[in-house]
Design a protein around this motif. Structure first.
Motif, PDB file in Angstrom:
ATOM      1  N   ASP A  26    -114.259  27.551  53.982  1.00 29.31           N
ATOM      2  CA  ASP A  26    -113.247  28.598  54.104  1.00 29.31           C
ATOM      3  C   ASP A  26    -112.827  28.787  55.565  1.00 29.31           C
ATOM      4  O   ASP A  26    -111.639  28.919  55.877  1.00 29.31           O
ATOM      5  N   ALA A  27    -113.800  28.805  56.468  1.00 29.08           N
ATOM      6  CA  ALA A  27    -113.494  28.995  57.892  1.00 29.08           C
ATOM      7  C   ALA A  27    -112.662  27.832  58.419  1.00 29.08           C
ATOM      8  O   ALA A  27    -111.717  28.026  59.197  1.00 29.08           O
ATOM      9  N   ASP A  28    -112.993  26.614  57.990  1.00 31.94           N
ATOM     10  CA  ASP A  28    -112.250  25.451  58.449  1.00 31.94           C
ATOM     11  C   ASP A  28    -110.818  25.476  57.933  1.00 31.94           C
ATOM     12  O   ASP A  28    -109.892  25.031  58.617  1.00 31.94           O
ATOM     13  N   ILE A  29    -110.612  26.012  56.730  1.00 33.63           N
ATOM     14  CA  ILE A  29    -109.251  26.183  56.216  1.00 33.63           C
ATOM     15  C   ILE A  29    -108.488  27.189  57.082  1.00 33.63           C
ATOM     16  O   ILE A  29    -107.318  26.961  57.436  1.00 33.63           O
ATOM     17  N   LEU A  30    -109.123  28.286  57.443  1.00 35.71           N
ATOM     18  CA  LEU A  30    -108.463  29.278  58.303  1.00 35.71           C
ATOM     19  C   LEU A  30    -108.001  28.661  59.620  1.00 35.71           C
ATOM     20  O   LEU A  30    -106.941  29.013  60.135  1.00 35.71           O
ATOM     21  N   ILE A  41    -103.406  29.157  65.598  1.00 35.42           N
ATOM     22  CA  ILE A  41    -104.371  28.119  65.965  1.00 35.42           C
ATOM     23  C   ILE A  41    -104.086  26.830  65.207  1.00 35.42           C
ATOM     24  O   ILE A  41    -104.137  25.730  65.767  1.00 35.42           O
ATOM     25  N   GLY A  42    -103.776  26.943  63.940  1.00 39.38           N
ATOM     26  CA  GLY A  42    -103.425  25.757  63.164  1.00 39.38           C
ATOM     27  C   GLY A  42    -102.213  25.040  63.743  1.00 39.38           C
ATOM     28  O   GLY A  42    -102.170  23.806  63.788  1.00 39.38           O
ATOM     29  N   ILE A  43    -101.234  25.813  64.196  1.00 39.25           N
ATOM     30  CA  ILE A  43    -100.044  25.229  64.820  1.00 39.25           C
ATOM     31  C   ILE A  43    -100.429  24.511  66.109  1.00 39.25           C
ATOM     32  O   ILE A  43    -100.049  23.344  66.330  1.00 39.25           O
ATOM     33  N   LEU A  44    -101.192  25.178  66.970  1.00 40.08           N
ATOM     34  CA  LEU A  44    -101.617  24.558  68.226  1.00 40.08           C
ATOM     35  C   LEU A  44    -102.384  23.271  67.994  1.00 40.08           C
ATOM     36  O   LEU A  44    -102.139  22.252  68.648  1.00 40.08           O
ATOM     37  N   ARG A  45    -103.321  23.301  67.067  1.00 38.56           N
ATOM     38  CA  ARG A  45    -104.172  22.133  66.825  1.00 38.56           C
ATOM     39  C   ARG A  45    -103.356  20.950  66.319  1.00 38.56           C
ATOM     40  O   ARG A  45    -103.635  19.812  66.667  1.00 38.56           O
TER      41      ARG A  45
END
Length: 201
Positions: free
Chosen positions: A123-127, A133-137
């Motif tokens: 779940d944390a990895d999905i977040l 943060i997902g955009i940056l990564r």
């Protein structure tokens, strides 16, 4: 008092994380697991070790550099082979190593977690793949990752995350944390479409 194996594991990943921005994922992810699991009873040692080790196989120096080999690379199998030796060397409780390996094996969105520890990590990895943060990564990989040659590739991946990942979240605490991240990602994608139209490359 922080167990010595925790400090040793953080130091190990800090040394091994290459490119350097790969390091930030681990402390952020662990903090998310703590937020997700705040009212739950689980083995935090198992989650801690799985968080810090799960991506070792994507670091430069641990993964293949040849693009064709990298395309077939199974980083989860790699860390599951490496983890027992690493954990033994730093004094991690031997009786918990199998649970760490299970959590790592089951941490990706397509996996079916069989323990609470694996569920919290997954779940944390999905977040981490949603929101700012997902955009940056994702966008930071454009031009340096074989999967992301252009912005269009990155945007397609982010849209897929938005379309598929929220439904894969298991725990209610994670669903609550995901809401603002989902909204942020949706707004970003709408802004890209508005600003670039058909001219995003």
């Amino acid at each position: 008092m922080i167990p010595e194996f925790r400090t040793a594991l953080v130091d190990f990943i800090h040394r091994e994380a290459k490119p350097a921005d790969k390091y930030g994922h681990q402390p952020r992810l662990y903090e998310l697991t703590r937020q997700i699991g705040k009212s739950l009873e689980y083995d935090d040692d198992v989650v801690f070790a799985a968080v810090w080790l799960h991506d070792l196989g994507v670091f430069v120096g641990h993964r293949p550099e040849d693009p064709s080999e990298l395309a077939r690379w199974d980083h989860v199998s790699y860390i599951c082979r490496q983890a027992p030796g690493i954990l033994n060397r730093i004094g991690f409780p031997n009786e918990k190593i199998a649970a760490v390996l299970d959590a790592i094996r089951e941490h990706q969105p397509q996996d079916e977690p069989t323990s609470l520890e694996a569920t919290i990590l997954r779940d944390a990895d999905i977040l981490e793949q949603l929101g700012a943060i997902g955009i940056l990564r994702t966008v930071s990989k454009v031009g340096r990752d074989t999967r992301f040659q252009t912005f269009t590739h990155a945007i397609k991946t982010l849209q897929k995350h938005l379309d598929t990942l929220p439904a894969k979240i298991r725990l209610q605490s994670t669903k609550d944390l995901a809401l603002p991240r989902i909204s942020e990602l949706r707004s970003f994608l709408e802004a890209v479409r508005s600003e670039a139209g058909e001219n995003l490359f």
